[in-house]
Design a protein around this motif. Structure first.
Motif, PDB file in Angstrom:
ATOM      1  N   GLU A 109      -2.913 -11.889   7.159  1.00  0.00           N
ATOM      2  CA  GLU A 109      -3.343 -13.253   7.474  1.00  0.00           C
ATOM      3  C   GLU A 109      -4.209 -13.841   6.368  1.00  0.00           C
ATOM      4  O   GLU A 109      -4.282 -15.067   6.217  1.00  0.00           O
ATOM      5  N   GLY A 110      -4.888 -12.959   5.621  1.00  0.00           N
ATOM      6  CA  GLY A 110      -5.769 -13.426   4.567  1.00  0.00           C
ATOM      7  C   GLY A 110      -5.102 -13.464   3.202  1.00  0.00           C
ATOM      8  O   GLY A 110      -4.758 -14.531   2.693  1.00  0.00           O
ATOM      9  N   ILE A 111      -4.864 -12.307   2.634  1.00  0.00           N
ATOM     10  CA  ILE A 111      -4.371 -12.237   1.251  1.00  0.00           C
ATOM     11  C   ILE A 111      -2.937 -12.738   1.120  1.00  0.00           C
ATOM     12  O   ILE A 111      -2.642 -13.612   0.298  1.00  0.00           O
ATOM     13  N   VAL A 112      -2.015 -12.190   1.914  1.00  0.00           N
ATOM     14  CA  VAL A 112      -0.598 -12.553   1.789  1.00  0.00           C
ATOM     15  C   VAL A 112      -0.379 -14.041   2.086  1.00  0.00           C
ATOM     16  O   VAL A 112       0.288 -14.753   1.326  1.00  0.00           O
ATOM     17  N   LEU A 113      -0.950 -14.510   3.186  1.00  0.00           N
ATOM     18  CA  LEU A 113      -0.755 -15.909   3.570  1.00  0.00           C
ATOM     19  C   LEU A 113      -1.411 -16.856   2.570  1.00  0.00           C
ATOM     20  O   LEU A 113      -0.871 -17.930   2.281  1.00  0.00           O
ATOM     21  N   PHE A 114      -2.556 -16.471   2.027  1.00  0.00           N
ATOM     22  CA  PHE A 114      -3.209 -17.304   1.012  1.00  0.00           C
ATOM     23  C   PHE A 114      -2.346 -17.431  -0.234  1.00  0.00           C
ATOM     24  O   PHE A 114      -2.162 -18.529  -0.776  1.00  0.00           O
ATOM     25  N   LEU A 115      -1.819 -16.315  -0.722  1.00  0.00           N
ATOM     26  CA  LEU A 115      -0.985 -16.348  -1.925  1.00  0.00           C
ATOM     27  C   LEU A 115       0.245 -17.232  -1.714  1.00  0.00           C
ATOM     28  O   LEU A 115       0.660 -17.965  -2.622  1.00  0.00           O
ATOM     29  N   LEU A 116       0.822 -17.175  -0.517  1.00  0.00           N
ATOM     30  CA  LEU A 116       1.992 -17.995  -0.218  1.00  0.00           C
ATOM     31  C   LEU A 116       1.642 -19.481  -0.234  1.00  0.00           C
ATOM     32  O   LEU A 116       2.274 -20.268  -0.940  1.00  0.00           O
ATOM     33  N   LEU A 117       0.623 -19.869   0.530  1.00  0.00           N
ATOM     34  CA  LEU A 117       0.283 -21.290   0.663  1.00  0.00           C
ATOM     35  C   LEU A 117      -0.312 -21.848  -0.617  1.00  0.00           C
ATOM     36  O   LEU A 117      -0.015 -22.984  -0.995  1.00  0.00           O
ATOM     37  N   TRP A 118      -1.139 -21.069  -1.283  1.00  0.00           N
ATOM     38  CA  TRP A 118      -1.778 -21.564  -2.512  1.00  0.00           C
ATOM     39  C   TRP A 118      -0.741 -21.785  -3.609  1.00  0.00           C
ATOM     40  O   TRP A 118      -0.873 -22.691  -4.427  1.00  0.00           O
ATOM     41  N   SER A 119       0.295 -20.950  -3.638  1.00  0.00           N
ATOM     42  CA  SER A 119       1.346 -21.115  -4.648  1.00  0.00           C
ATOM     43  C   SER A 119       2.192 -22.361  -4.391  1.00  0.00           C
ATOM     44  O   SER A 119       2.854 -22.867  -5.297  1.00  0.00           O
ATOM     45  N   LEU A 120       2.169 -22.868  -3.136  1.00  0.00           N
ATOM     46  CA  LEU A 120       2.983 -24.028  -2.771  1.00  0.00           C
ATOM     47  C   LEU A 120       2.163 -25.312  -2.606  1.00  0.00           C
ATOM     48  O   LEU A 120       2.725 -26.359  -2.294  1.00  0.00           O
ATOM     49  N   LYS A 121       0.843 -25.232  -2.812  1.00  0.00           N
ATOM     50  CA  LYS A 121      -0.045 -26.339  -2.454  1.00  0.00           C
ATOM     51  C   LYS A 121       0.263 -27.642  -3.168  1.00  0.00           C
ATOM     52  O   LYS A 121      -0.005 -28.724  -2.638  1.00  0.00           O
ATOM     53  N   ALA A 122       0.820 -27.577  -4.383  1.00  0.00           N
ATOM     54  CA  ALA A 122       1.058 -28.801  -5.159  1.00  0.00           C
ATOM     55  C   ALA A 122       2.393 -29.467  -4.819  1.00  0.00           C
ATOM     56  O   ALA A 122       2.612 -30.628  -5.173  1.00  0.00           O
TER      57      ALA A 122
END
Length: 267
Positions: free
Chosen positions: A180-193
């Protein structure tokens, strides 16, 4: 089997005042989210949001706390609080629901954005990419408190938790911190733009919120197979826990929102 690290839940005591690790994790999570949203708002030059961030953040924090507490009361222990209504707002006694907090923060954000004429979907995109950071620190706080531990197991990394009996259990808090923390962050942060790229019409604002709902729901549903069900509830339906049931609705809501935002972008 690994030895559970005995960490005092109280970080510092000054007279009657006690600073707990769990509370500190919340502060770190909120501070990190604020900083990451600020970076994004400046990058995308959204001056209107920058002028409202402090008040919006206050509304969101209240939404998380009230929603999380009421969610726990309604979803996890309604009969107890029906007979003890005076304890409903006693958050210091423990008991918070992520799913309730999620509902609370979405409603608070929608209310504030509508009141101040901010684009809710754009704001949701900026904020939701930072949520896994708070989730990570929150689960670390759960681990330090020795709460929300996993089911009995014989895996080599199992631990005996202070309140979990004498048998080794899954450190499910760490599983959640990772997914919920690391994996989900990497996914959403990579798509944020992507929603801000006008050439990508298939990525309208609000898509990241939909992906978060689906992503968190899937991660939580999986981890619940290793997490000990709440003692007062046990299994709810077909050997599913309350967390899995709520996560199923979360995944469904995310899917509906994803389709809805895609259709809105093509009109």
């Amino acid at each position: 089997m690994l030895e559970y690290p005995q960490i005092d839940p109280i970080l510092l005591s000054i007279g009657p005042l006690a600073i707990r690790w769990y509370g500190l994790m919340y502060v770190i999570g909120f501070a990190a989210a604020y900083w990451l949203v600020l970076i994004q708002a400046r990058r995308f030059s959204w001056k209107q949001l920058l002028s409202h961030m402090d008040n919006l953040n206050l509304a969101l924090i209240l939404g998380v706390i009230l929603g999380g507490r009421l969610g726990y009361v309604i979803f996890y222990n309604p009969l107890y609080y029906l007979h003890h209504p005076g304890e409903i707002l006693a958050t210091w006694s423990g008991g918070m629901s992520f799913h309730g907090g999620c509902i609370g923060v979405v409603l608070a954000g929608f209310w504030y954005c509508r009141k101040r004429k901010l684009d809710f979907w754009k704001a949701a995109d900026l904020y939701v990419a930072t949520v896994p950071v708070g989730l990570f620190w929150g689960r670390i706080g759960n681990f330090i408190n020795g709460e929300l531990y996993g089911r009995v197991t014989s895996v080599p990394w199992a631990m005996v938790f202070p309140d979990g009996g004498s048998l080794p259990r899954h450190p499910s808090q760490l599983y959640e911190a990772f997914l919920e923390g690391i994996v989900l962050f990497l996914l959403l942060w990579s798509l944020k733009a992507r929603p801000w790229n006008k050439s990508l019409k298939n990525w309208p604002h609000g898509t990241l919120l939909a992906l978060f709902l689906c992503g968190y729901g899937c991660c939580r549903f999986l981890v619940e197979f290793f997490r000990e069900p709440d003692a007062q509830l046990g299994f709810i339906l077909m050997h599913l826990s309350m967390g899995q049931l709520l996560s199923s609705f979360m995944i469904l809501a995310g899917g509906i929102l994803y389709i809805g935002r895609k259709r809105a972008a093509t009109r």
